[in-house]
Design an enzyme around this catalytic site. Structure first.
Site, short mmCIF file in Angstrom:
data_model
loop_
_atom_site.label_atom_id
_atom_site.label_comp_id
_atom_site.label_asym_id
_atom_site.label_seq_id
_atom_site.Cartn_x
_atom_site.Cartn_y
_atom_site.Cartn_z
N ASN A 74 70.17 6.78 18.41
CA ASN A 74 69.07 7.13 19.30
C ASN A 74 67.95 7.85 18.54
O ASN A 74 66.78 7.76 18.90
CB ASN A 74 69.58 7.99 20.45
CG ASN A 74 70.60 7.27 21.31
OD1 ASN A 74 70.69 6.04 21.28
ND2 ASN A 74 71.38 7.99 22.08
N ASN A 174 67.49 0.19 17.83
CA ASN A 174 68.82 0.69 18.22
C ASN A 174 68.93 0.73 19.74
O ASN A 174 68.05 1.29 20.41
CB ASN A 174 69.03 2.11 17.70
CG ASN A 174 70.35 2.71 18.18
OD1 ASN A 174 71.41 2.29 17.72
ND2 ASN A 174 70.29 3.64 19.12
N GLU A 175 69.98 0.14 20.28
CA GLU A 175 70.30 0.22 21.72
C GLU A 175 69.06 0.15 22.60
O GLU A 175 68.87 1.00 23.49
CB GLU A 175 71.11 1.49 22.02
CG GLU A 175 72.49 1.45 21.41
CD GLU A 175 73.43 2.58 21.84
OE1 GLU A 175 72.98 3.52 22.52
OE2 GLU A 175 74.61 2.51 21.48
N TYR A 246 82.17 2.69 22.53
CA TYR A 246 82.95 3.93 22.40
C TYR A 246 84.02 3.90 23.48
O TYR A 246 83.74 3.54 24.62
CB TYR A 246 82.06 5.16 22.59
CG TYR A 246 81.02 5.29 21.49
CD1 TYR A 246 81.33 5.90 20.29
CD2 TYR A 246 79.73 4.77 21.65
CE1 TYR A 246 80.40 6.01 19.27
CE2 TYR A 246 78.79 4.87 20.64
CZ TYR A 246 79.13 5.49 19.45
OH TYR A 246 78.21 5.59 18.43
N GLU A 294 78.43 0.23 15.81
CA GLU A 294 78.88 1.54 16.30
C GLU A 294 80.19 1.31 17.02
O GLU A 294 80.22 0.57 18.02
CB GLU A 294 77.86 2.19 17.24
CG GLU A 294 76.66 2.76 16.53
CD GLU A 294 75.72 3.55 17.44
OE1 GLU A 294 76.20 4.22 18.39
OE2 GLU A 294 74.50 3.48 17.20
N GLN A 348 80.89 8.26 13.77
CA GLN A 348 80.07 8.33 12.58
C GLN A 348 80.96 8.77 11.43
O GLN A 348 82.15 9.01 11.63
CB GLN A 348 78.91 9.27 12.82
CG GLN A 348 78.01 8.81 13.99
CD GLN A 348 76.77 9.66 14.22
OE1 GLN A 348 76.38 10.49 13.45
NE2 GLN A 348 76.14 9.41 15.38
O1 AHR Z 1 76.51 7.59 17.74
C1 AHR Z 1 75.94 8.37 18.75
C2 AHR Z 1 74.99 7.61 19.63
O2 AHR Z 1 75.68 6.67 20.40
C3 AHR Z 1 73.95 6.79 18.92
O3 AHR Z 1 72.84 7.56 18.60
C4 AHR Z 1 73.59 5.74 19.92
O4 AHR Z 1 73.17 4.55 19.31
C5 AHR Z 1 74.84 5.59 20.75
O5 AHR Z 1 74.57 5.65 22.11
#
Ligand code: AHR
Length: 499
Positions: A74, A174-175, A246, A294, A348
């Site tokens: 983000n 990104n996203e 995630y 991710e 990460q």
């Molecule tokens: O990795 C944390 C965040 O998760 C990243 O900034 C974003 O791309 C995702 O929503």
């Protein structure tokens, strides 16, 4: 402890696809303490002359990362890359809106390239499609990849980097599907902007490979339509479609959580179908692959924003054994889907949503660190299509799933193989016969196991080695068959050699 039995059939001729080395990538964002106090910490007794944490660098090398995505996340969508290059004393302190932190810009593109060299990984840079324009994206490619004699390449040289950085992998935003994203766009607007950016970027350097933003996860209301629309517009100028995901044991339903591979495979299957559809619709000869750039377990950490601090503690997750077993399955899925999945980056690499935590003078490795390290160091050559006959376990979310989740690899050149086995059962050991069907003589050189009795068990600063991958005695192979005891809640890795 009760036991059951299973068979795992391996045939080195029954291959899926070459394993892309880029499946063992990581992601580093200017978020929380990933960059500052993680990668870069001039105040630490462990810092080298450039401020890089030597203990972190060593751990990342140990994990054999092949590619690192940077600078966000983000964060990317509000970032002006010019803030992070040139003399450090002149770099601006900015209010960073994505994580509501103060960004000092003491670490930027050139420091990142040096960091990648220190850990032997290729850099993957993102260009800002939120507040950024296509000109700025094109300028960054020129700054990084052109040799000299033009404005942006000369600027890089004037910053002390005469040789080009040769950055091959580029995320175009990104996203951008997420309403939380700075400068969020709808799929058609993003597809058009990404196409124009990628056109300019590839005109700067035709050897680069570009990654289009796919859906942020499979729960987005726009999934998978977002992916189809953006792909249809930008297809010919893109090489990969990104996936993010995630997960976590939010319902405290360990049986279902330990079957997460089912969900991961479905996510890939849907996007693979979308890629096939768009390729056919466009009558294209060009291929686009998947970049799962991710992925991680993320649900326990404090979701608070940074309160305008420098390097605030954000999303510093404590991972337990069940999380490590989910990570191991994720890696198994990467091998099983290696025909379409070519890049993956764990999000990460340190402190933020990471299995590696720093203190100013120390480093903690959480259990999933060991699962990643085993697979990234052993999986080579081609992924094998393994046949598994195992007892089934009932789960609330996925009905019946096999007790074992398995992947394997074989490298014809070195004649080395690897087998990765998760016993996702919580109570039963599984006595497993591994059967090689190709008639070659096989030896198991080494075997490692990460196992425990409690899915919630963790490593801590006081007890950092409760859960590590222990070397276990390698079973003997006789007549192409070896027997192995897989305890409940375990991940086992075998390295094999064919005579
Ligand atoms: O990795 C944390 C965040 O998760 C990243 O900034 C974003 O791309 C995702 O929503």
């Amino acid at each position: 402890m009760s036991t059951s039995t299973a068979q795992v059939f391996i045939d080195t001729n029954r291959t899926i696809a070459p394993i892309s080395p880029l499946l063992f990538g990581g992601f580093a964002e200017h978020m929380g303490r990933c960059v500052y106090e993680g990668i870069y910490d001039p105040e630490s007794p462990h810092a080298d002359e450039r401020g890089l944490r030597k203990d972190v660098v060593e751990a990342l090398r140990d994990q054999s990362y092949t590619v690192i995505r940077y600078p966000g996340g983000n964060f990317l969508s509000g970032y002006n890359w010019l803030d992070g290059v040139g003399p450090k004393a002149q770099r601006p302190r900015r209010r960073e809106l994505a994580w509501q932190s103060v960004e000092t810009n003491q670490f930027g593109t050139n420091e990142f390239i040096e960091f990648c060299a220190a850990i032997n990984a290729a850099p993957m840079l993102g260009v800002n499609m939120g507040t950024g324009d296509i000109q700025s994206a094109s300028n960054l490619v020129e700054y990084c990849n052109l040799s000299d004699g033009t404005y942006w390449s000369d600027l890089r040289a004037s910053h002390g980097f005469r040789e080009p950085h040769d950055v091959r992998y580029w995320c175009v935003g990104n996203e951008m599907d997420g309403p939380w994203q700075i400068g969020h766009l709808d799929a058609a607007a993003y597809g058009s902007k990404a196409l124009e950016a990628a056109k300019m970027m590839k005109w700067q350097d035709p050897t680069i490979e570009t990654i289009l933003c796919g859906s942020s996860n499979d729960r987005m209301p726009t999934y998978p339509e977002w992916d189809r629309v953006a792909l249809e517009i930008a297809w010919e100028h893109m090489d990969y479609l990104s996936m993010h995901y995630y997960t976590g044991n939010r319902e405290d339903d360990t049986a279902s959580y330990l079957a997460s591979a089912v969900l991961f495979e479905r996510f890939v299957d849907t996007l693979e179908g979308t890629l096939r559809y768009v390729k056919a619709k466009r009558r294209s000869k060009h291929d686009v692959h998947l970049s799962w750039d991710e992925w991680q377990v993320w649900y326990k950490g404090d979701p608070k924003q940074g309160n305008w601090a420098e390097a605030p503690h954000l999303a510093e997750e404590i991972y337990n054994l069940e999380d490590a077993l989910v990570v191991a399955q994720w890696l198994n899925v990467f091998l099983r889907k290696s025909y379409v999945l070519k890049i993956a980056c764990v999000a990460q690499i340190v402190n933020v949503i990471s299995w590696l935590h720093t203190r100013r003078d120390g480093l903690l490795k959480q259990p999933s660190y060991y699962a990643f390290k085993l697979v990234s160091n052993l999986a080579r050559g081609e992924a094998l299509d393994v046949l598994v006959k195992a007892p089934e376990l009932e789960t609330k979310q996925y009905d019946a799933v096999p007790a074992l989740d398995v992947s394997a690899s074989y490298d014809d050149e070195t004649q080395q193989g690897a087998i990765f086995l998760v016993n996702r059962g919580q109570t039963e050991a599984v006595v497993t016969d591994i059967v090689w069907q190709d008639g070659r003589t096989v030896h198991i050189d080494e075997a490692w196991q990460l196992a425990g009795s409690d899915p919630k068990e963790v490593n801590s600063w006081d007890e950092p080695n409760r859960l590590i991958a222990n070397a276990i005695s390698a079973p003997t192979v006789e007549d192409g068959r070896a027997t192995l005891n897989l305890p409940p809640l375990s991940f086992t890795a075998l390295s094999t050699r064919t005579a």
